[in-house]
Design a protein around this motif. Structure first.
Motif, PDB file in Angstrom:
ATOM      1  N   UNK A  73      34.432  55.879  22.226  1.00  0.00           N
ATOM      2  CA  UNK A  73      34.002  55.809  23.592  1.00  0.00           C
ATOM      3  C   UNK A  73      35.100  56.414  24.312  1.00  0.00           C
ATOM      4  N   UNK A  74      34.777  57.283  25.349  1.00  0.00           N
ATOM      5  CA  UNK A  74      35.597  57.894  26.335  1.00  0.00           C
ATOM      6  C   UNK A  74      36.120  56.817  27.429  1.00  0.00           C
ATOM      7  N   UNK A  75      37.384  57.004  27.833  1.00  0.00           N
ATOM      8  CA  UNK A  75      37.870  56.096  28.883  1.00  0.00           C
ATOM      9  C   UNK A  75      37.116  55.686  30.051  1.00  0.00           C
ATOM     10  N   UNK A  76      36.525  57.111  30.570  1.00  0.00           N
ATOM     11  CA  UNK A  76      35.712  57.087  31.874  1.00  0.00           C
ATOM     12  C   UNK A  76      34.694  56.428  31.531  1.00  0.00           C
ATOM     13  N   UNK A  77      34.075  56.474  30.437  1.00  0.00           N
ATOM     14  CA  UNK A  77      32.700  55.661  30.226  1.00  0.00           C
ATOM     15  C   UNK A  77      32.792  54.021  30.103  1.00  0.00           C
ATOM     16  N   UNK A  78      33.913  53.777  29.803  1.00  0.00           N
ATOM     17  CA  UNK A  78      34.311  52.277  29.714  1.00  0.00           C
ATOM     18  C   UNK A  78      34.510  51.851  31.054  1.00  0.00           C
ATOM     19  N   UNK A  79      35.093  52.540  31.820  1.00  0.00           N
ATOM     20  CA  UNK A  79      35.182  52.245  33.301  1.00  0.00           C
ATOM     21  C   UNK A  79      33.754  52.187  34.042  1.00  0.00           C
ATOM     22  N   UNK A  80      32.888  53.211  33.826  1.00  0.00           N
ATOM     23  CA  UNK A  80      31.693  53.087  34.305  1.00  0.00           C
ATOM     24  C   UNK A  80      30.825  51.592  33.907  1.00  0.00           C
ATOM     25  N   UNK A  81      31.113  51.417  32.490  1.00  0.00           N
ATOM     26  CA  UNK A  81      30.250  50.352  32.084  1.00  0.00           C
ATOM     27  C   UNK A  81      30.841  49.108  32.712  1.00  0.00           C
ATOM     28  N   UNK A  82      32.082  48.855  32.870  1.00  0.00           N
ATOM     29  CA  UNK A  82      32.649  47.705  33.369  1.00  0.00           C
ATOM     30  C   UNK A  82      32.324  47.671  34.976  1.00  0.00           C
ATOM     31  N   UNK A  83      32.192  48.857  35.368  1.00  0.00           N
ATOM     32  CA  UNK A  83      31.857  48.624  37.063  1.00  0.00           C
ATOM     33  C   UNK A  83      30.327  48.620  37.351  1.00  0.00           C
ATOM     34  N   UNK A  84      29.624  48.816  36.277  1.00  0.00           N
ATOM     35  CA  UNK A  84      28.299  48.810  36.276  1.00  0.00           C
ATOM     36  C   UNK A  84      27.621  50.046  37.205  1.00  0.00           C
TER      37      UNK A  84
ATOM     38  N   UNK B  91      42.147  45.809  42.924  1.00  0.00           N
ATOM     39  CA  UNK B  91      41.959  47.143  41.896  1.00  0.00           C
ATOM     40  C   UNK B  91      41.161  47.936  42.757  1.00  0.00           C
ATOM     41  N   UNK B  92      41.873  49.153  43.090  1.00  0.00           N
ATOM     42  CA  UNK B  92      40.963  50.112  43.806  1.00  0.00           C
ATOM     43  C   UNK B  92      40.648  51.142  42.863  1.00  0.00           C
ATOM     44  N   UNK B  93      39.433  51.528  42.819  1.00  0.00           N
ATOM     45  CA  UNK B  93      38.856  52.540  41.952  1.00  0.00           C
ATOM     46  C   UNK B  93      38.275  53.856  42.727  1.00  0.00           C
ATOM     47  N   UNK B  94      38.945  54.771  42.523  1.00  0.00           N
ATOM     48  CA  UNK B  94      38.522  55.986  43.390  1.00  0.00           C
ATOM     49  C   UNK B  94      37.236  56.634  42.526  1.00  0.00           C
ATOM     50  N   UNK B  95      36.332  57.008  43.261  1.00  0.00           N
ATOM     51  CA  UNK B  95      35.170  57.512  42.703  1.00  0.00           C
ATOM     52  C   UNK B  95      34.479  58.670  43.475  1.00  0.00           C
ATOM     53  N   UNK B  96      33.546  59.482  42.693  1.00  0.00           N
ATOM     54  CA  UNK B  96      32.777  60.287  43.454  1.00  0.00           C
ATOM     55  C   UNK B  96      31.606  60.730  42.629  1.00  0.00           C
TER      56      UNK B  96
END
Ligand SMILES: [Zn+2]
Length: 265
Positions: free
Chosen positions: A1-12, A30-35
């Motif tokens: 599983x790619x790291x970005x996918x894990x972040x997306x799952x955790x953040x919903x 924790x600040x998550x920069x997104x687009x």
């Protein structure tokens, strides 16, 4: 599983690119920069239709996500606005609803909690003011209403009234007995209120109702006779038991009085 996918799952979040995750000492969060991913850009924050860009909104801003353990988490990104034909000028990001200071998953969590526990308990667990619970629930309810037709496929429904503000105000509510879901609610408990439900349901869907349960209130019965005489009317068990208990009390009182009179004479 790619790291970005894990972040997306955790953040919903969906349709979202995670650019950076950092801990902001000043904000103690924790600040998550997104687009948004390309296909999710410039979509109306309400109906998700692709629209023309209106302006850059307030610039870069933050949305509160659900906490990670004891740590607060925010998504951070520009919040451009689009011009939707139906909804005018709205914020267009995939991770939050229009007008929200919280992410969709935060809103959804609060709404779920509000259905399972008191508003005060929800506020204790989530970092929000008591009033915000109501605002979030209203936002999610409106959003859900836009995505699905709550009144579709109704066959067996229940109509009841609910008191609030210590019995000074009432809501008329309609539930779907097949799914157990609340499908409609409005302020008031009178014929006009219930007529509104049938107006919204429309004649065709009303004719598909087979069974309607309600208490014995005459205002409900009158509307049912006028609007959907074909459906079988049922008394819900709660009221049947209450009526039986009342009848039993009357008989018990009469018997008691009879015996007392006999003893006195
Ligand atoms: Zn729209």
């Amino acid at each position: 599983m790619r790291e970005s996918r894990i972040w997306r799952l955790v953040l919903g979040v969906q349709d979202t690119v995670i650019e950076r995750v950092v801990f902001d000492e000043d904000a103690d969060a924790v600040i998550v920069s997104v687009r948004p991913v390309a296909r999710a850009r410039h979509r109306c924050g309400l109906c998700r239709t692709r629209c023309a860009r209106y302006d850059g909104g307030v610039g870069r801003r933050r949305w509160r996500s659900t906490d990670w353990g004891e740590v607060a988490v925010y998504l951070e990104a520009p919040a451009p606005r689009v011009s939707c034909r139906e909804h005018a000028v709205v914020v267009a990001v995939p991770w939050a609803r229009h007008g929200a200071g919280h992410t969709r998953s935060f809103d959804d969590t609060v709404t779920w909690m509000a259905t399972q526990m008191s508003q005060s308990a929800t506020r204790e667990l989530m970092p929000i003011a008591w009033r915000t619970v109501g605002v979030i629930v209203a936002r999610v309810w409106a959003d859900t209403g836009m995505q699905r037709d709550r009144l579709a496929g109704l066959r067996r429904i229940g109509i009841d009234e609910v008191a609030y503000k210590k019995g000074h105000k009432y809501l008329t509510v309609v539930v779907d007995h097949d799914t157990g879901r609340l499908v409609w609610a409005a302020e008031g408990r009178d014929k006009a209120t219930l007529h509104k439900f049938f107006d919204e349901l429309g004649e065709e869907r009303t004719s598909e109702l087979t069974h309607i349960s309600a208490d014995g209130a005459s205002w409900i019965a009158a509307v049912l006779v006028a609007r959907c005489p074909e459906a079988v009317r049922c008394a819900d068990p709660f009221h049947v038991v209450a009526w039986a208990n009342q009848a039993l009390d009357t008989v018990r009182r009469a018997a008691w009085n009879r015996l007392r009179n006999r003893a006195a004479s």
